[in-house]
Design a protein around this motif. Structure first.
Motif, short mmCIF file in Angstrom:
data_model
loop_
_atom_site.label_atom_id
_atom_site.label_comp_id
_atom_site.label_asym_id
_atom_site.label_seq_id
_atom_site.Cartn_x
_atom_site.Cartn_y
_atom_site.Cartn_z
N UNK A 234 -17.44 7.53 -4.84
CA UNK A 234 -17.83 8.02 -3.51
C UNK A 234 -17.38 9.45 -3.31
N UNK A 235 -16.19 9.78 -3.81
CA UNK A 235 -15.67 11.14 -3.66
C UNK A 235 -16.40 12.11 -4.58
N UNK A 236 -16.87 11.63 -5.71
CA UNK A 236 -17.67 12.49 -6.60
C UNK A 236 -18.99 12.84 -5.95
N UNK A 237 -19.56 11.90 -5.20
CA UNK A 237 -20.84 12.13 -4.55
C UNK A 237 -20.70 12.99 -3.30
N UNK A 238 -19.73 12.64 -2.45
CA UNK A 238 -19.64 13.25 -1.13
C UNK A 238 -18.52 14.28 -0.97
N UNK A 239 -17.62 14.36 -1.95
CA UNK A 239 -16.43 15.17 -1.77
C UNK A 239 -15.28 14.32 -1.27
N UNK A 240 -14.09 14.84 -1.35
CA UNK A 240 -12.91 14.05 -1.06
C UNK A 240 -12.87 13.54 0.38
N UNK A 241 -13.08 14.42 1.35
CA UNK A 241 -12.93 14.04 2.76
C UNK A 241 -13.98 13.02 3.19
N UNK A 242 -15.23 13.32 2.92
CA UNK A 242 -16.31 12.42 3.33
C UNK A 242 -16.31 11.17 2.47
N UNK A 243 -16.01 11.30 1.18
CA UNK A 243 -15.98 10.15 0.29
C UNK A 243 -14.99 9.10 0.74
N UNK A 244 -13.81 9.53 1.13
CA UNK A 244 -12.80 8.58 1.62
C UNK A 244 -13.27 7.87 2.89
N UNK A 245 -13.88 8.63 3.79
CA UNK A 245 -14.32 8.04 5.07
C UNK A 245 -15.53 7.12 4.89
N UNK A 246 -16.30 7.35 3.83
CA UNK A 246 -17.49 6.53 3.61
C UNK A 246 -17.15 5.16 3.05
N UNK A 247 -15.99 5.04 2.40
CA UNK A 247 -15.59 3.76 1.80
C UNK A 247 -15.20 2.76 2.88
N UNK A 248 -15.39 1.45 2.61
CA UNK A 248 -14.95 0.43 3.55
C UNK A 248 -13.46 0.54 3.82
N UNK A 249 -13.03 0.15 5.01
CA UNK A 249 -11.62 0.31 5.39
C UNK A 249 -10.70 -0.51 4.51
N UNK A 250 -11.23 -1.53 3.86
CA UNK A 250 -10.40 -2.35 2.98
C UNK A 250 -10.16 -1.72 1.63
N UNK A 251 -10.92 -0.65 1.35
CA UNK A 251 -10.77 -0.01 0.05
C UNK A 251 -9.46 0.77 -0.02
N UNK A 252 -8.77 0.65 -1.12
CA UNK A 252 -7.53 1.37 -1.30
C UNK A 252 -7.79 2.84 -1.49
N UNK A 253 -6.90 3.66 -0.98
CA UNK A 253 -7.02 5.10 -1.18
C UNK A 253 -6.87 5.41 -2.65
#
Length: 364
Positions: A331-350
């Motif tokens: 997700x971070x490769x596609x959207x970048x670090x900031x947006x990629x993290x926010x796009x993942x489900x809240x249950x996903x580990x950082x």
């Protein structure tokens, strides 16, 4: 992750990069105001939006700064002029001079070879935007796809002064026509959500502009545009990135073979197949104008396209694998670090993205 979860990540990431309804309304009011201002100063011009704001594929431009400016493309079409009897300077200079010398726009406007830009300051966390005003005249010489040919124009460019033929509104309409059957799926539900979140702007679903509704096809274009920006930035080759019209045309082409309920991830998979074939064909005709969109590409451009497509394919594979760490990195490769993290489900580990910088084409 299953297909629904992956599609939710892609849609959420695209939504986070999208223009907000309040900014859309603001941008609309500003380009209309520019038209009124020019008219009040004796400049006869028809002002109309084109590009991503018209096709519904706007994304915040790539920047390390969260307040990056949205680019809004606007045509300033001047009736009564033609390229046989008028120079580009005769058509464009009055527009530029009126804006640059005015108290209202003088400090906001900058002149470039292709257009004049009016830059509006950032509006809080939403960021700012730029109006790219492209002065043009009608051009009836285009013979490609006659149903769109009437909207072709000649742009007035400077340094050197020349006419540049194009059909941006025709291409937008071509994409909108392709998108309509996908947009019709669950349109009412999407507009209802927009209305619920923007009661201060709209009183009913009917008031919500179609230009703010996003189909799965439009979301796919948004995802690809951000993935492109991320990839080419990491390569240090942003100047080689495919133009947005190339992405739009490829998605429009593959849409012909897809059912109405196609999801964004399926559009991406079809994009991958089509883009790979371009490395061999080395040609992509503009569907609404007599030109090859890849005419100026060199060997490095095609090699970089291949590498970008492989990264998209790899990222989708990592999202499918089910491992949260790999999914987060993808997700971070596609959207970048900031947006990629926010796009993942809240249950996903950082996670820390383990993006591998692609091989440079000349070292392949």
């Amino acid at each position: 992750m299953n297909e629904i979860e992956i599609n939710n990540i892609l849609s959420k990431g695209a939504n986070l990069l999208d223009i907000t309804p309040s900014m859309f309304e603001e941008a609309t009011s500003h380009y209309k105001a520019v038209g009124e201002f020019l008219g009040n100063h004796g400049i006869d011009a028809d002002i109309s939006p084109c590009g991503s704001i018209l096709t519904g594929t706007v994304v915040r431009p790539y920047s390390e700064n969260e307040d990056a400016y949205f680019d809004i493309d606007v045509l300033v079409n001047r009736p009564g002029f033609d390229s046989a009897n008028n120079t580009p300077g005769e058509v464009r200079d009055p527009v530029d001079e009126t804006l640059l010398k005015s108290d209202r726009y003088g400090n906001m406007a900058k002149e470039y070879d292709e257009c004049i830009t009016v830059e509006y300051v950032a509006n809080g966390i939403e960021g700012g935007f730029r109006l790219d005003l492209n002065t043009c005249i009608d051009d009836k010489t285009c013979k490609t796809r006659q149903e769109y040919a009437d909207s072709s124009v000649s742009m007035a460019w400077k340094n050197p002064e020349r006419w540049h033929g194009s059909n941006p509104r025709g291409l937008c309409q071509w994409f909108i026509d392709k998108n309509e059957r996908f947009a019709a799926v669950e349109r009412a539900q999407r507009k209802a959500r927009i209305l619920k979140e923007n009661r201060s702007l709209y009183a009913s679903i009917e008031d919500v502009p179609d230009s703010l509704d996003r189909s799965e096809m439009q979301r796919a274009v948004q995802v690809l545009k951000r993935s492109r920006d991320e990839f080419y930035h990491r390569c240090g080759k942003s100047e080689k990135a495919p133009a947005s019209c190339v992405v739009t045309v490829i998605i429009g082409k593959v849409s012909d073979h897809l059912p109405n309920n196609t999801k964004a991830i399926e559009f991406l998979e079809s994009f991958i197949k089509c883009a790979r074939s371009l490395a061999e064909a080395r040609s992509l005709p503009n569907p609404v104008y007599d030109e090859d969109l890849l005419q100026e590409w060199d060997d490095e451009s095609f090699a970089l396209l291949t590498l970008w497509v492989e990264e998209i394919d790899r990222s989708l594979g990592n999202l499918r694998c089910g491992a949260r760490a790999k999914g987060g990195a993808a997700a971070e490769a596609i959207f970048g670090s900031k947006i990629g993290k926010r796009a993942m489900p809240v249950t996903a580990a950082a996670v820390v993205p383990s993006v591998v910088t692609p091989l440079k084409p000349w070292s392949m």
